[in-house]
Design a protein around this motif. Structure first.
Motif, mmCIF file in Angstrom:
data_model
loop_
_atom_site.group_PDB
_atom_site.id
_atom_site.type_symbol
_atom_site.label_atom_id
_atom_site.label_comp_id
_atom_site.label_asym_id
_atom_site.label_seq_id
_atom_site.Cartn_x
_atom_site.Cartn_y
_atom_site.Cartn_z
ATOM 1 N N UNK A 36 1.026 -1.427 0.161
ATOM 2 C CA UNK A 36 0.071 -0.168 0.233
ATOM 3 C C UNK A 36 0.748 0.799 -0.215
ATOM 4 N N UNK A 37 0.984 2.034 -0.476
ATOM 5 C CA UNK A 37 1.484 3.468 -0.610
ATOM 6 C C UNK A 37 0.914 4.528 -0.721
ATOM 7 N N UNK A 38 1.192 5.831 -0.826
ATOM 8 C CA UNK A 38 0.869 7.089 -0.526
ATOM 9 C C UNK A 38 1.645 7.631 -1.484
ATOM 10 N N UNK A 39 1.112 8.530 -3.373
ATOM 11 C CA UNK A 39 1.661 9.457 -4.100
ATOM 12 C C UNK A 39 0.703 10.884 -4.036
ATOM 13 N N UNK A 40 1.809 12.014 -4.231
ATOM 14 C CA UNK A 40 1.099 12.457 -4.410
ATOM 15 C C UNK A 40 1.563 14.187 -5.368
ATOM 16 N N UNK A 41 0.635 14.535 -5.628
ATOM 17 C CA UNK A 41 1.308 15.417 -7.191
ATOM 18 C C UNK A 41 1.022 16.673 -6.051
ATOM 19 N N UNK A 323 4.763 23.109 -14.016
ATOM 20 C CA UNK A 323 6.020 21.923 -12.968
ATOM 21 C C UNK A 323 5.118 21.550 -11.825
ATOM 22 N N UNK A 324 4.100 20.219 -12.076
ATOM 23 C CA UNK A 324 3.545 19.673 -10.552
ATOM 24 C C UNK A 324 4.508 18.660 -11.040
ATOM 25 N N UNK A 325 4.555 17.615 -10.279
ATOM 26 C CA UNK A 325 5.780 16.223 -9.714
ATOM 27 C C UNK A 325 4.511 15.189 -8.758
ATOM 28 N N UNK A 326 4.551 14.281 -8.981
ATOM 29 C CA UNK A 326 4.238 13.059 -8.612
ATOM 30 C C UNK A 326 5.407 11.724 -7.672
ATOM 31 N N UNK A 327 5.101 12.040 -6.670
ATOM 32 C CA UNK A 327 6.003 11.797 -5.404
ATOM 33 C C UNK A 327 5.211 10.793 -4.897
ATOM 34 N N UNK A 328 6.322 9.591 -4.846
ATOM 35 C CA UNK A 328 5.962 8.505 -3.363
ATOM 36 C C UNK A 328 6.074 9.092 -2.182
ATOM 37 N N UNK A 329 5.472 9.654 -0.459
ATOM 38 C CA UNK A 329 5.535 9.894 -0.052
ATOM 39 C C UNK A 329 5.493 8.679 1.329
ATOM 40 N N UNK A 330 4.766 7.320 0.702
ATOM 41 C CA UNK A 330 4.777 6.989 2.011
ATOM 42 C C UNK A 330 3.927 5.477 1.832
ATOM 43 N N UNK A 331 4.819 4.622 1.851
ATOM 44 C CA UNK A 331 4.291 3.115 2.149
ATOM 45 C C UNK A 331 4.312 1.546 3.107
ATOM 46 N N UNK A 337 2.925 -1.700 7.958
ATOM 47 C CA UNK A 337 2.747 -0.084 9.008
ATOM 48 C C UNK A 337 3.081 0.713 7.950
ATOM 49 N N UNK A 338 2.462 1.562 8.203
ATOM 50 C CA UNK A 338 3.094 3.136 7.357
ATOM 51 C C UNK A 338 4.848 3.066 7.382
ATOM 52 N N UNK A 339 5.584 3.695 6.360
ATOM 53 C CA UNK A 339 6.514 4.536 6.703
ATOM 54 C C UNK A 339 6.429 6.022 5.481
ATOM 55 N N UNK A 340 7.254 6.313 5.992
ATOM 56 C CA UNK A 340 7.463 7.379 5.170
ATOM 57 C C UNK A 340 8.684 7.666 4.325
ATOM 58 N N UNK A 341 8.493 8.149 3.161
ATOM 59 C CA UNK A 341 9.687 8.340 2.091
ATOM 60 C C UNK A 341 9.820 9.474 1.517
ATOM 61 N N UNK A 353 5.708 11.748 4.116
ATOM 62 C CA UNK A 353 3.676 11.509 4.541
ATOM 63 C C UNK A 353 3.154 11.685 4.167
ATOM 64 N N UNK A 354 2.000 11.366 4.702
ATOM 65 C CA UNK A 354 0.525 11.107 4.447
ATOM 66 C C UNK A 354 0.277 12.786 4.151
ATOM 67 N N UNK A 355 -0.276 13.679 3.658
ATOM 68 C CA UNK A 355 -0.622 15.115 4.213
ATOM 69 C C UNK A 355 -2.327 15.519 4.179
ATOM 70 N N UNK A 356 -2.064 16.399 5.068
ATOM 71 C CA UNK A 356 -3.825 17.190 5.228
ATOM 72 C C UNK A 356 -3.791 18.399 4.641
#
Length: 442
Positions: A36-41, A323-331, A337-341, A353-356
């Motif tokens: 399971x992963x979290x990606x962020x643009x 100029x947006x990018x798409x990055x893996x921020x957690x898996x 268990x989730x770890x931030x990258x 880390x997952x953002x709010x």
């Protein structure tokens, strides 16, 4: 917005880059594909001189994710060209996005490092969406951001999107949609009208006047066919003579005259005076000719009723990408268990880390900060506004984000979002982002 007819959107699965399928195949081999992963643009910065950006393309993107399928045609191509192996082909044959997508609503203002889109799913499902996500968001947000500056400079006077001849055919439709989200009143692009219910308008080109033996004959034909409320192009030969001829033919019901060359400010003043003297106080003046936000701002002193904008708009007015990018921020790790990258490369570092996100507002409803919580939601001071919407829930698209309805809501949201920003952001001057982004890490 008008009613729309369904249109056959092309499959989006190959709107991607080869390297995404390389990563997919290798991760299937290693066993990490199903983590399971979290990606962020997000955008690390705004274009030089810009004080805010506007999110565009989300509705198109969400619709495209639901069409992200690999049929026999795509699979045969990938097999024939040896892009991927048999195991990966089997995975792609059954591909359906089943995760969650969150993000800033279309039309919303954004700033550097705003978590504009968040994708939660397995690595295999999320990684192959990268190029499609970025191509849509980068293009449409660039257009929407430029359009917002133009409509702000127009200060309530309508802007018409007229840039189809200056960009790729499908980009033209997307640009028209993005422009209307950011306040443009209409477009010349008929495909945008069909797909998204956007009002379409059109005048005539110089070729129509040149086709006829005299300008009078051209005007007579247009008025007879379209009615006196039409807009007549008056700068093919002599502007004053054309205005007089137009009034003689259409009378005081003449809808508008269009100026497309020369000193538009000076011409607008004396054409307005001439129209009034001829009894055409209600005939509008529309100006075109390579307008951008600075030209529109300069024309504020002139009696102009509408602006037709083309090249500058569909090329982002000097910033053709957001100029947006798409990055893996957690898996998840092997224990689930989730770890931030985060990427640590010089000048391209990211925050793991997952953002709010929320927008901090004062008692008058004016924004002071963009607060991004890492790992948990930021504390709401009471006046603040949460920014992340839940678009796709376990693979199912929530209603209200696509089609004509999505465009209408995004347009309303854009106006409300800009109303929250400090007054200085609406002036045509360069400066730092309108409000800073602050992280709350836990």
């Amino acid at each position: 917005m008008t009613e729309t007819s369904p249109w056959d959107q092309p499959r989006t699965s190959l709107f991607t880059d080869h390297y995404e399928l390389t990563m997919l195949q290798a991760s299937l081999h290693s066993g990490a594909a199903h983590r399971q992963c979290v990606f962020e643009a997000f955008a690390r910065r705004l274009p030089d001189g810009r004080r805010y950006g506007v999110v565009g393309g989300t509705g198109r993107l969400l619709e495209g994710i639901t069409k992200f399928r690999f049929t026999d045609e795509e699979l045969s191509f990938l097999e024939r060209t040896r892009v991927v192996n048999a195991e990966t082909l089997d995975f792609l044959a059954g591909y359906r996005f089943s995760g969650n997508v969150f993000g800033y609503a279309e039309g919303e203002a954004y700033f550097p490092n705003s978590p504009i889109l968040i994708v939660e799913s397995t690595f295999a499902e999320a990684c192959i969406l990268e190029t499609y996500i970025l191509s849509v968001l980068n293009h449409d947000s660039a257009i929407a951001s430029a359009a917002s500056r133009m409509t702000t400079a127009a200060n309530g006077r309508p802007c018409i999107e007229m840039g189809s001849r200056r960009t790729h055919d499908e980009s033209a439709v997307a640009a028209a949609r993005a422009a209307v989200i950011a306040g443009f009143s209409s477009t010349s692009n008929l495909a945008a009208g069909l797909r998204y219910g956007i009002p379409t308008v059109g005048t005539a080109a110089h070729s129509f006047t040149l086709l006829h033996d005299t300008e009078r004959e051209a005007f007579e034909a247009q008025v007879a066919s379209m009615g006196p409320g039409t807009s007549l192009l008056v700068d093919t030969y002599d502007v004053e003579r054309a205005v007089r001829t137009a009034v003689e033919i259409a009378g005081d019901k003449l809808g508008a005259v269009r100026l497309d060359s020369g000193d538009l400010i000076d011409q607008a003043h004396w054409v307005r005076q001439l129209l009034d003297e001829l009894g055409n106080e209600n005939t509008r003046i529309m100006v075109t000719s390579d307008l951008d936000e600075y030209a529109i701002a300069a024309l504020q002193s002139a009696p102009v009723d509408a602006y037709g904008v083309g090249t500058a708009l569909v090329t982002g007015s000097g910033a053709p990408t957001a100029s947006m990018v798409y990055k893996l921020v957690a898996h998840t790790d092997d224990s689930g268990e989730f770890v931030s990258v985060a990427k640590a490369a010089k000048n391209k570092a990211s925050v793991g880390g997952r953002k709010y996100a929320l927008r901090r507002l004062d008692e008058r409803g004016v924004a002071s900060h963009e607060v991004v919580g890492v790992g948990r939601r930021p504390v709401d001071d009471g006046n603040d506004r949460s920014l992340l919407q839940h678009f796709i829930v376990d693979g199912e698209l929530k209603p209200g984000w696509i089609g004509a309805e999505g465009v209408t809501k995004a347009r309303e949201r854009h106006a409300a979002s800009l109303a929250e920003l400090p007054a200085s952001v609406h002036r045509m001057h360069r400066g730092e982002p309108a409000i800073p982004t602050v992280y709350e890490e836990h």
